[in-house]
Design an enzyme around this catalytic site. Structure first.
Site, short mmCIF file in Angstrom:
data_model
loop_
_atom_site.label_atom_id
_atom_site.label_comp_id
_atom_site.label_asym_id
_atom_site.label_seq_id
_atom_site.Cartn_x
_atom_site.Cartn_y
_atom_site.Cartn_z
N GLU A 109 9.97 4.13 7.01
CA GLU A 109 9.99 2.67 7.11
C GLU A 109 10.93 2.24 8.24
O GLU A 109 12.09 2.66 8.28
CB GLU A 109 10.47 2.07 5.78
CG GLU A 109 10.83 0.61 5.80
CD GLU A 109 9.68 -0.28 6.25
OE1 GLU A 109 9.87 -1.04 7.21
OE2 GLU A 109 8.60 -0.19 5.63
N ALA A 111 6.34 -14.67 -1.08
CA ALA A 111 6.60 -15.71 -2.08
C ALA A 111 6.27 -15.25 -3.49
O ALA A 111 6.03 -16.07 -4.37
CB ALA A 111 5.81 -16.98 -1.74
N HIS A 143 -0.75 -13.87 6.34
CA HIS A 143 -1.59 -12.84 5.74
C HIS A 143 -2.63 -12.35 6.74
O HIS A 143 -3.82 -12.66 6.63
CB HIS A 143 -2.28 -13.38 4.48
CG HIS A 143 -1.33 -13.93 3.47
ND1 HIS A 143 -1.46 -15.18 2.90
CD2 HIS A 143 -0.20 -13.39 2.93
CE1 HIS A 143 -0.47 -15.40 2.07
NE2 HIS A 143 0.31 -14.33 2.06
N GLY A 175 -3.21 -3.93 4.35
CA GLY A 175 -4.12 -5.06 4.50
C GLY A 175 -5.15 -4.89 5.58
O GLY A 175 -6.11 -5.67 5.63
N GLY A 207 6.56 -6.43 2.98
CA GLY A 207 6.52 -7.88 2.83
C GLY A 207 7.02 -8.38 1.50
O GLY A 207 7.28 -9.58 1.35
N GLY A 260 0.81 -1.21 0.00
CA GLY A 260 0.00 0.00 0.00
C GLY A 260 0.84 1.25 0.00
O GLY A 260 0.63 2.18 -0.78
#
Length: 552
Positions: free
Chosen positions: A35, A91, A474, A507, A86, A16
């Site tokens: 960050e 992955a 998640h 998220g 992330g 985001g």
């Protein structure tokens, strides 16, 4: 009026925050990205995840890596901390969720999602270099064989991933190319070698992490990036006459602590607007602390509610003595669908990265601790050497396949900002609510049947077995989108209820279990939210007009 150093302070640089950084810089705003994690380069990544201090994120223990495990009463959460969020340790699986997720939860009626979202997904896919996996390897073929044995072969497919495989179909990896994505404006890239190290940090340079697209381009457009900078407070600036303005009409003072160079440096960034993009857990913690201090008193009472785990379970299969190297390929190379609600993905770590074996054990004959113990004892008695090898971490990545199982079935918990009895000095996030399902029955049945058909041993995660809590990579929700503040924390444009100039783009706004990896959805939602913010010259003109009217 306040002398704002920036127009937008973005807290966090994940899917985001990175989108917001680029799109707001393109609109002419002064942007700073804050960050708390490090800026990693390919040559700095750990060779394996046994290098704990460079892999794990736990500063109190001297671990300055990028992978974090958070233990709650109801769930174990795995997440990343780094420039790029992330994307450094995920992955690289970028999937569009089933259409029905937009009809569930508090966001269902906020927009015509079926019409609006495809365009934003397409933009995010282009920016993230999404393509079909071209490094299918032994684990993917084994998943296909397992799907055939369990009568779901038709559902097997290679995943869509954010990886650069090279422009030449014959490229087997390791070839350097000039920027293949942004007309020469982006960095040079090296094609994927299929080493399997995506989740330990791509040392090749083939993984499309956010520092190679959104953040890279944002910095070229003037956005400032401050790594190793932790945000501690978000405080509304007062009105020009000195009176309190807790609604944020005049912007915010964002308090930070920097740790670059080993010294703690405190600073304040004055911004017209703030974007919270610290991930579900980070954003909830920041906002809850702001409410506790009285900094943001108008936040919705729904903050911390509707937290979801994407209905996940991490199980697996190990084939002790396996001749094939199951660590090769991309981290998640293929997937299958067991039913209308359940997806299973073949997941791997690179050879030598066997630390996750410490969180795995044999799968019990049922979902009780006694059933697990009975199974373990039985295997030790009947096959002591084979069982010892099964539990030994050595060669675990080469001989194992993690099965990442996700469902769209709903289930939520609540997080609160509390002082635990065992450490009352500092408040922290604590989970509440009914226990979440710690297993997925259809996935366990698949693992048992597939293991029997291929000569493997089904595995489960220790938290699921010992504590009856699931593991998730998640964590979603906690500050969900909704029509009003009683049901969620932000509106359809991801603006925080009760506050001016405060957005959430991570998220935590997601209001349903997606059943697939959520990174692409987080990016697409941020693309949508940023598209609704006017260009800087329009916004500044509107602010000047409002200030003039206020003065009159």
């Amino acid at each position: 009026m306040h002398a704002h150093e920036v127009d937008y302070a973005i807290i966090g640089s994940g899917f985001g925050g990175a989108v917001a950084a680029l799109r707001l810089a393109e609109k002419g705003y002064r942007v700073v990205v804050l960050e708390q994690g490090r800026h990693w380069r390919p040559e700095n990544f750990p060779a394996t995840n046994w290098h704990w201090r460079r892999w794990l994120w736990h500063p109190a223990l001297g671990c300055q890596g990028f992978f974090s495990l958070r233990l709650f009463r109801h769930v174990v959460v795995l997440h990343g901390n780094a420039v790029g969020g992330g994307s450094i340790t995920y992955a690289n699986t970028l999937l569009v969720p089933p259409a029905e997720v937009w009809t569930q939860g508090s966001w269902a009626a906020l927009d015509d999602w079926a019409r609006v979202m495809p365009g934003h997904y397409a933009t995010a896919q282009r920016m993230l270099g999404v393509t079909r996996n071209r490094r299918a390897a032994a684990a993917d073929e084994r998943l296909r064989a397992m799907a055939e044995a369990c009568d779901v072969a038709d559902s097997w497919q290679l995943t869509d991933v954010g990886v650069f495989f090279g422009d030449d179909a014959d490229d087997t990896g390791g070839r350097l190319y000039p920027d293949p994505y942004f007309g020469g404006e982006g960095p040079a890239r090296t094609s994927c070698t299929g080493c399997g190290a995506c989740m330990v940090g791509c040392r090749v340079g083939a993984k499309n992490t956010l520092d190679r697209n959104y953040l890279y381009l944002a910095q070229r457009r003037g956005a400032e990036l401050r790594a190793q900078t932790r945000v501690t407070r978000i405080v509304p600036l007062p009105a020009p006459d000195g009176s309190a303005a807790p609604g944020g009409q005049y912007g915010y003072a964002v308090h930070t602590v920097g740790s670059d160079g080993g010294t703690r440096q405190r600073a304040i960034v004055r911004a017209r607007a703030v974007v919270c993009a610290a991930g579900s857990l980070g954003t909830q913690a920041l906002l809850m602390e702001a409410r506790r201090r009285g900094d943001l008193p108008f936040l919705s009472p729904a903050l911390g509610r509707h937290v979801r785990t994407n209905a996940e379970s991490l199980i697996g299969i190990r084939w002790p003595g396996c001749a094939e190297d199951l660590s090769r390929g991309v981290a998640i190379g293929s997937k299958i669908r067991l039913d209308a609600y359940t997806t299973v993905e073949a997941t791997r770590y690179p050879a030598g990265s066997d630390a996750m074996a410490l969180l795995s054990t044999v799968m019990g004959r049922d979902n009780t601790r006694l059933g697990w113990l009975a199974t373990l004892v039985q295997q030790l008695v009947r096959h002591p050497q084979a069982t010892a090898r099964l539990l030994w971490p050595g060669r675990w990545a080469r001989e194992s396949m993690i099965l990442l199982c996700m469902q769209t079935l709903d289930g939520t918990l609540t997080l609160r900002w509390e002082r635990p009895w065992w450490w009352p000095f500092v408040p922290r996030l604590r989970s509440h609510g009914a226990p979440l399902p710690h297993t997925i029955a259809v996935a366990q049945a698949f693992a048992r049947r597939a293991a029997a058909a291929t000569g493997g041993v089904p595995m489960a995660s220790l938290p699921e077995v010992l504590f009856h809590i699931p593991m998730t990579a998640h964590c979603l929700g906690g500050a969900v989108m909704a029509a009003h503040p009683d049901a969620g924390v932000c509106d359809a444009q991801q603006r925080v209820f009760g506050q001016h100039n405060l957005y959430i783009m991570d998220g935590s706004v997601i209001a349903a279990n997606l059943g697939v990896n959520p990174s692409l959805t987080i990016a697409a939602l941020a693309e949508r939210a940023c598209s609704l913010i006017p260009p800087a010259h329009t916004a500044h003109a509107a602010n000047a007009h409002a200030a003039a009217e206020s003065a009159v």
